[in-house]
Design a protein around this motif. Structure first.
Motif, short mmCIF file in Angstrom:
data_model
loop_
_atom_site.label_atom_id
_atom_site.label_comp_id
_atom_site.label_asym_id
_atom_site.label_seq_id
_atom_site.Cartn_x
_atom_site.Cartn_y
_atom_site.Cartn_z
N TYR A 18 38.53 42.59 7.40
CA TYR A 18 39.25 42.23 6.18
C TYR A 18 39.08 40.76 5.80
O TYR A 18 38.79 40.45 4.63
CB TYR A 18 40.74 42.54 6.32
CG TYR A 18 41.56 42.06 5.15
CD1 TYR A 18 41.52 42.70 3.92
CD2 TYR A 18 42.35 40.90 5.25
CE1 TYR A 18 42.23 42.24 2.83
CE2 TYR A 18 43.07 40.44 4.17
CZ TYR A 18 43.02 41.11 2.97
OH TYR A 18 43.73 40.64 1.89
N ALA A 19 39.27 39.84 6.73
CA ALA A 19 39.28 38.41 6.37
C ALA A 19 37.97 37.97 5.73
O ALA A 19 37.99 37.40 4.63
CB ALA A 19 39.61 37.56 7.59
N PRO A 20 36.80 38.16 6.36
CA PRO A 20 35.57 37.70 5.70
C PRO A 20 35.29 38.46 4.41
O PRO A 20 34.71 37.90 3.48
CB PRO A 20 34.49 37.96 6.76
CG PRO A 20 35.05 39.00 7.65
CD PRO A 20 36.53 38.74 7.69
N ASN A 21 35.69 39.73 4.35
CA ASN A 21 35.47 40.49 3.12
C ASN A 21 36.37 39.96 2.00
O ASN A 21 35.92 39.77 0.86
CB ASN A 21 35.74 41.97 3.37
CG ASN A 21 35.44 42.81 2.15
OD1 ASN A 21 36.33 43.11 1.36
ND2 ASN A 21 34.18 43.18 1.99
N HIS A 22 37.62 39.69 2.32
CA HIS A 22 38.56 39.17 1.33
C HIS A 22 38.10 37.81 0.80
O HIS A 22 38.28 37.50 -0.38
CB HIS A 22 39.95 39.05 1.97
CG HIS A 22 40.99 38.48 1.07
ND1 HIS A 22 41.51 39.16 0.00
CD2 HIS A 22 41.62 37.27 1.08
CE1 HIS A 22 42.41 38.42 -0.62
NE2 HIS A 22 42.49 37.26 0.02
N LEU A 23 37.46 37.02 1.68
CA LEU A 23 36.98 35.70 1.29
C LEU A 23 35.61 35.76 0.60
O LEU A 23 35.10 34.74 0.16
CB LEU A 23 36.90 34.80 2.52
CG LEU A 23 38.26 34.46 3.16
CD1 LEU A 23 38.06 33.80 4.52
CD2 LEU A 23 39.09 33.57 2.25
N GLY A 24 35.02 36.95 0.52
CA GLY A 24 33.75 37.11 -0.17
C GLY A 24 32.52 36.84 0.66
O GLY A 24 31.43 36.66 0.12
N TYR A 25 32.66 36.81 1.99
CA TYR A 25 31.54 36.46 2.86
C TYR A 25 30.77 37.66 3.39
O TYR A 25 29.64 37.52 3.83
CB TYR A 25 32.03 35.64 4.07
CG TYR A 25 32.66 34.33 3.71
CD1 TYR A 25 32.15 33.54 2.69
CD2 TYR A 25 33.76 33.86 4.42
CE1 TYR A 25 32.72 32.33 2.37
CE2 TYR A 25 34.35 32.65 4.11
CZ TYR A 25 33.83 31.89 3.08
OH TYR A 25 34.40 30.68 2.77
N CYS A 26 31.38 38.82 3.41
CA CYS A 26 30.77 39.93 4.13
C CYS A 26 31.14 41.26 3.50
O CYS A 26 32.31 41.52 3.23
CB CYS A 26 31.25 39.90 5.59
SG CYS A 26 30.53 41.17 6.64
N GLY A 27 30.14 42.10 3.27
CA GLY A 27 30.38 43.46 2.81
C GLY A 27 30.63 43.55 1.32
O GLY A 27 30.65 42.55 0.59
#
Length: 258
Positions: A18-27
């Motif tokens: 969730y965290a990297p996805n929410h920040l736009g970094y992953c997935g």
């Protein structure tokens, strides 16, 4: 994720992604799905994570497990140990590179057989070996790549104080010493425990062990997971440092010659 529709593997994947996805970094853009979606929705989103999904596929295939989101596979990917620990790391690395290599662009030209000495079926290898960031160290501007590496790895921490929707935690950040990555002395930082109403580890208490990903809490760490995460992190640092120190030595020799 909707409680009535969860399965353990999808739920674990969602919390740690969730965290990297929410920040736009992953997935893919999947923050709402990872936070509140059904298990079926999470499973559909997970297949679109070009970083994590190949690991889960190769891990499950080599371990003889039908489901890439089986909890045993997801745990092994995020924490190390488990089913991935029983696989030959070079064989795993070769199968992984066969999947991700053809998709790689010019920033990923390092994805060759030379990388197999570092290979492991977990997220620590992805961060320290597959991602290009360790290759940007030692060039005179280490702060940003070191921040990315430290944020992207799964980090263990201890809760020191509860402050509403925030908590104070103690953890050991990465540092670069003599051209090698090390775990530095513990530091204390304040991070959110709740983000937009989402609390992946509700009911935290002082002295709880928690996992961090990009400065966000992913969940509590049971003793076995904490042990596996520490061990896989230290082991990956040792493997990656062998490469970093070889590169530093070559650069030093070249500098003396020129």
């Amino acid at each position: 994720m909707t409680a009535a529709a969860t399965d353990a593997g999808a739920e674990l994947f969602a919390r740690y992604a969730y965290a990297p996805n929410h920040l736009g970094y992953c997935g893919p853009p999947a923050g709402d799905v990872l936070r509140t979606g059904t298990a079926a929705q999470v499973r559909a989103a997970a297949r679109r994570f070009s970083g994590a999904w190949p690991y889960l596929q190769v891990l499950s295939r080599m371990a003889g497990i039908d489901d890439p989101l089986d909890p045993r596979v997801v745990e092994s990917y995020w924490f190390g140990g488990g089913v991935g620990e029983r696989l030959d790391p070079r064989a795993f690395g070769a199968e992984l590179l066969a999947v991700i290599g053809p998709q790689a662009g010019h920033y990923w030209s390092h994805l060759t057989a030379d990388l197999l000495d570092e290979a492991a079926g977990n997220h620590a290898f992805h961060v320290l070996g597959v991602y290009p960031w360790t290759r940007l160290l030692g060039r005179g501007a280490d702060e940003h790549p070191l921040h990315v590496l430290d944020s992207c790895r799964i980090t263990w921490a201890t809760v020191l104080a509860l402050r509403g929707d925030e908590v104070d935690v103690r953890y050991r950040p990465l540092s670069l010493v003599g051209g090698a990555l090390r775990l530095a002395e513990p530091v204390v930082t304040r991070i959110p425990a709740v983000v937009e109403g989402y609390a992946p580890a509700p009911g935290l208490r002082v002295d709880d062990a928690v996992a961090l990903h990009w400065g966000r809490i992913c969940g509590r760490l049971e003793r076995s997971r904490l042990h596996e995460l520490r061990a896989s992190t230290v082991r990956q640092l040792e493997r990656t440092n062998r490469r970093l120190l070889r590169v530093a030595a070559r650069s030093e020799r070249k500098g003396r010659v020129t």
